[in-house]
Design a protein around this motif. Structure first.
Motif, PDB file in Angstrom:
ATOM      1  N   ARG A   1       0.944  -1.051  -0.022  1.00 58.77           N
ATOM      2  CA  ARG A   1       0.124  -0.090   0.072  1.00 58.77           C
ATOM      3  C   ARG A   1       0.859   1.143   0.002  1.00 58.77           C
ATOM      4  O   ARG A   1       0.450   2.060  -0.739  1.00 58.77           O
TER       5      ARG A   1
ATOM      6  N   SER B   1       1.066   4.001  -2.864  1.00 62.70           N
ATOM      7  CA  SER B   1       0.823   5.227  -2.898  1.00 62.70           C
ATOM      8  C   SER B   1       2.012   6.365  -3.387  1.00 62.70           C
ATOM      9  O   SER B   1       1.545   7.276  -3.815  1.00 62.70           O
TER      10      SER B   1
ATOM     11  N   ALA C   1      -0.381   6.246  -7.250  1.00 62.39           N
ATOM     12  CA  ALA C   1      -1.363   7.020  -6.876  1.00 62.39           C
ATOM     13  C   ALA C   1      -0.831   8.542  -7.365  1.00 62.39           C
ATOM     14  O   ALA C   1      -1.668   9.491  -7.568  1.00 62.39           O
TER      15      ALA C   1
ATOM     16  N   SER D   1      -5.554   2.653  -3.591  1.00 68.74           N
ATOM     17  CA  SER D   1      -4.181   3.558  -3.455  1.00 68.74           C
ATOM     18  C   SER D   1      -4.815   4.406  -4.737  1.00 68.74           C
ATOM     19  O   SER D   1      -4.369   5.602  -4.953  1.00 68.74           O
TER      20      SER D   1
END
Length: 342
Positions: free
Chosen positions: A94, A98, A102, A190
């Motif tokens: 994660r 990110s 992201a 994300s």
């Protein structure tokens, strides 16, 4: 400091309305955009709560005390690999997603993506491929050794009920799906926009309804006990994996980039052959000495055999999966650009 303020200091700890109307802020305690995003995450948390606690609710309503005890034993001990291995991987992935995926503005994908956005997406694709292969390798080991050794482990734990071994074997099949779903949902959450998160929550509600109906059916109608609940969980996890796979493919397609391929995640054929051969040896020996199944000495010898065969599987991974091992090392060092799995 209180003398420099126009109001008592205790008012700093009280909620106050937002007085400005610029930058999308309104005369309210929470801005509209922030409140909408918070509501989305609250709804998502509630749905996940029902997804994780739904089995307990169904068991409390329709299961006997024996079935509840078996399920509690299996879920508590069977979830140890999930907490020790899968949860750290999910949290680490994660964080990586990110920073990489992201960065791409998923709300503006109708325009031609910038080179940096494509580079971030390629990095995310490589991370997804590496994590997928890692989960499939772990899943192969759990599927072969976990399912075959569950009855022995249950017997050594003084759980003589055959339903315990069956439920533990089913949980070993469930764990790889849990690991796959963990990092796939980490990526989806994300990169998804707020509207996409709302759509995801809607699908999750549908999956929850399907799971609850199936869990009641297998428990109340078919009488499959704890193993039935675990199989219902497997179906629910499979639906979530399929949805994440479709979302990820569409996300990469909108960027004009091919998404992660299953063929790149599959273990080397020699590794698969070693796992299957190990399982065949265990099954053959167990069948040949079936009259000794309840002997503690025989069970300990079988565990020793499993350790030797497990070592052979690990050696085959080290021998044939060197590109993957190097990719894991690069991933740990943060060097995403040179990650390769084969």
């Amino acid at each position: 400091m209180a003398s420099e303020l126009d109001y008592p200091i205790w008012m700093c700890y009280m909620p106050r309305k937002i007085a400005r109307s610029d930058a999308g802020l309104e005369n309210s305690y929470i801005g509209r955009s922030l409140g909408s995003l918070a509501a989305t995450f609250v709804g998502q948390s509630l749905i996940k709560h029902f997804l994780t606690q739904g089995d307990s609710m169904v068991m409390a309503k329709f299961a006997t005390t024996d079935e509840m005890g078996i399920f509690a034993f299996v879920s508590n001990y069977g979830s140890i690999p999930a907490r020790v291995i899968f949860l750290p991987l999910e949290e680490a992935s994660r964080a990586v997603f990110s920073k990489t995926a992201a960065a791409v503005n998923s709300q503006d994908l109708a325009k031609r993506p910038a080179a940096d956005d494509k580079a971030n997406a390629r990095d995310a694709r490589q991370v997804l491929t590496v994590l997928g292969k890692l989960q499939l390798l772990l899943g192969a080991i759990l599927t072969v050794f976990g399912t075959l050794y569950s009855p022995i482990l249950a017997s050594l734990a003084r759980q003589t009920d055959a339903a315990v071994g069956q439920a533990l074997a089913a949980y070993c099949l469930y764990l790889p799906l849990m690991g796959l779903n963990g990092f796939l949902e980490a990526f989806v959450h994300s990169v998804a926009s707020r509207s996409q998160l709302v759509r995801i929550n809607t699908w999750m509600v549908g999956f929850t309804v399907v799971y609850m109906m199936l869990a009641v059916y297998v428990l109340h109608r078919l009488g499959l006990g704890s193993a039935g609940i675990i199989f219902a969980n497997m179906l629910n996890m499979g639906l979530r994996i399929i949805y994440c796979r479709v979302f990820i493919s569409a996300w990469f397609a909108r960027l004009g980039i091919a998404g992660p391929q299953l063929s790149a995640m599959l273990p080397h054929p020699a590794v698969i052959g070693t796992c299957l051969g190990s399982g065949a040896v265990i099954v053959a020996i167990s069948a040949a000495f079936s009259h000794l199944q309840n002997s503690t000495v025989f069970q300990l010898l079988m565990l020793a055999l499993g350790g030797a065969l497990g070592t052979a599987v690990l050696f085959s991974i080290w021998l044939y999966e060197q590109p993957f091992i190097r990719s894991v090392r690069r991933l740990r060092s943060g060097n995403l650009g040179s990650i390769k799995t084969s």
